[in-house]
Design an enzyme around this catalytic site. Structure first.
Site, mmCIF file in Angstrom:
data_model
loop_
_atom_site.group_PDB
_atom_site.id
_atom_site.type_symbol
_atom_site.label_atom_id
_atom_site.label_comp_id
_atom_site.label_asym_id
_atom_site.label_seq_id
_atom_site.Cartn_x
_atom_site.Cartn_y
_atom_site.Cartn_z
ATOM 1 C CG HIS A 1 86.498 21.219 13.553
ATOM 2 N ND1 HIS A 1 85.211 20.761 13.691
ATOM 3 C CD2 HIS A 1 86.839 21.742 14.749
ATOM 4 C CE1 HIS A 1 84.799 20.987 14.932
ATOM 5 N NE2 HIS A 1 85.765 21.586 15.601
ATOM 6 C CB VAL B 1 83.731 27.747 8.048
ATOM 7 C CG1 VAL B 1 82.959 27.000 6.955
ATOM 8 C CG2 VAL B 1 85.198 27.881 7.661
ATOM 9 C CB SER C 1 78.836 25.416 16.431
ATOM 10 O OG SER C 1 78.916 24.859 17.730
ATOM 11 C CB SER C 2 80.681 20.323 17.655
ATOM 12 O OG SER C 2 81.931 20.398 17.004
HETATM 13 P P1 AMP Z 1 86.208 22.982 18.964
HETATM 14 O O1 AMP Z 1 86.270 21.580 18.461
HETATM 15 O O2 AMP Z 1 84.826 23.544 18.996
HETATM 16 O O3 AMP Z 1 86.974 23.171 20.236
HETATM 17 O O4 AMP Z 1 86.955 23.867 17.882
HETATM 18 C C1 AMP Z 1 88.268 23.577 17.474
HETATM 19 C C2 AMP Z 1 88.782 24.688 16.629
HETATM 20 O O5 AMP Z 1 87.928 24.851 15.489
HETATM 21 C C3 AMP Z 1 88.796 26.048 17.358
HETATM 22 O O6 AMP Z 1 89.976 26.741 17.004
HETATM 23 C C4 AMP Z 1 87.568 26.711 16.823
HETATM 24 O O7 AMP Z 1 87.648 28.131 16.846
HETATM 25 C C5 AMP Z 1 87.549 26.210 15.391
HETATM 26 N N1 AMP Z 1 86.198 26.347 14.830
HETATM 27 C C6 AMP Z 1 85.045 25.903 15.346
HETATM 28 N N2 AMP Z 1 84.001 26.283 14.575
HETATM 29 C C7 AMP Z 1 84.520 27.005 13.549
HETATM 30 C C8 AMP Z 1 83.965 27.691 12.412
HETATM 31 N N3 AMP Z 1 82.662 27.707 12.190
HETATM 32 N N4 AMP Z 1 84.824 28.335 11.585
HETATM 33 C C9 AMP Z 1 86.162 28.328 11.813
HETATM 34 N N5 AMP Z 1 86.739 27.704 12.850
HETATM 35 C C10 AMP Z 1 85.939 27.053 13.708
#
Ligand code: AMP
Length: 312
Positions: free
Chosen positions: A52, A191, A200-201
């Site tokens: 993020h 990343v 990942s969360s």
């Molecule tokens: P989320 O909170 O999981 O919905 O993710 C929010 C944004 O962060 C989305 O555009 C995801 O693709 C991006 N995101 C999540 N994990 C990663 C990562 N490891 N690398 C790059 N972007 C990420």
């Protein structure tokens, strides 16, 4: 950093930034020296990590005002998914946002986002039938609907999304083009942890043993990268590529494969098993979804005409 929880406050804060600029000085009307104020938007579900943060950094680099939203969107979760247990930590998220120089954080409640039952849904066809769309029916309708709502609230010039969710990027790009939305989608690289696991969360759910075995995802994609970079091996067929990935993932006893797919990107069309990697004209994506216990992880790599764009 301004923290807002209501749509009206959000609109007001953004309007002020657009009118008065970052330092509060009123932009001179018609002055050629003043370029238009740009708003960059990073939508998330919170529990922020370096993935993020990389989106916020890109936004900080490209836009005058950076808006971050944190909202766990119920309509993109299926009935048996992890909506209730999705990790949340508002105080820590705000620290990350502050550190990354975010200007405005939007933290709406579910009631603020959906004050009445939604009768309007945005649905992108075809692209949402496969990959995560097949495993999670209705998921992308929830994503496109909430992102369209957020775009209407924020009015961003640029919106930043991670290629971690590559299908989401393809679907949102299609939505923006089809509906003439006045925003540019900026895809950002995946990343990873030092050992390769994509951030990942949901990684917090993994036990130590699952965390260790989850490395098969990035390991299999690293092999894809090696093969696609090697001119001789480039005669690999799609079937061979698939088998190579499958063998790597099944070497983990805890891995429960949801899908392994090799498709064109961003059109997400299937490729023929006997087609050679070197003969495919379009970009290719190798996309994975694998469960470890109740935790479903996704990862992918994109190959552009033999050249890998996103590093594993
Ligand atoms: P989320 O909170 O999981 O919905 O993710 C929010 C944004 O962060 C989305 O555009 C995801 O693709 C991006 N995101 C999540 N994990 C990663 C990562 N490891 N690398 C790059 N972007 C990420």
């Amino acid at each position: 950093m301004i923290i807002v929880r209501e749509v009206a406050q959000l609109r007001q804060a953004i309007a002020e930034r657009r009118q008065f600029g970052a330092d509060g000085a009123k932009a001179e009307q018609g002055s050629a020296a003043i370029r238009p104020h740009t708003v960059g938007f990073v939508p998330t579900m919170g529990y922020l990590h370096e993935g993020h943060a990389s989106l916020m950094q890109k936004a900080r680099e490209m836009a005058d005002t950076v808006v971050l939203s944190i909202f766990v969107n119920p309509i993109q979760f299926g009935p048996n998914e992890d909506l209730d247990s999705y990790p949340r930590d508002e105080a820590r998220d705000l620290e990350v946002a502050r550190r990354e120089g975010v200007d405005i954080v939007f933290l709406p409640t579910v009631a603020e986002m959906y004050p009445q039952p939604t009768r309007t849904k945005i649905r992108v066809s075809a692209l949402t039938d496969r990959l995560c769309g097949a495993s999670r029916p209705g998921h992308f309708d929830g994503v496109t609907t909430v992102v369209a709502k957020l775009f209407n609230m924020v009015g961003p010039d640029l919106a930043f999304f991670g290629m971690k969710d590559a299908q989401q990027v393809a679907v949102l790009q299609q939505m923006v083009t089809d509906l003439n939305m006045n925003v540019t989608i900026v895809p950002c690289p995946i990343v990873r942890e030092a050992d390769g696991l994509a951030l990942s969360s949901r990684n917090v759910y993994l036990s130590a043993e699952q965390r260790e075995q989850a490395l098969v995802l990035s390991q299999s994609l690293r092999k894809v990268r090696e093969v696609s970079e090697d001119d001789v091996q480039n005669t690999f067929t799609i079937r061979q590529l698939y088998q190579m990935v499958e063998t790597t993932i099944t070497s983990s006893p805890l891995a429960d494969i949801d899908y392994i797919e090799i498709l064109t990107f961003p059109s997400l069309e299937p490729l023929l098993p006997e087609q050679r990697l070197s003969d495919v004209e379009e970009d290719i994506i190798v996309a994975l979804a694998v469960k470890f216990g109740n935790t479903r992880l996704i990862d992918n790599i994109r190959i552009q005409k033999g050249e890998v764009l996103l590093h594993v």
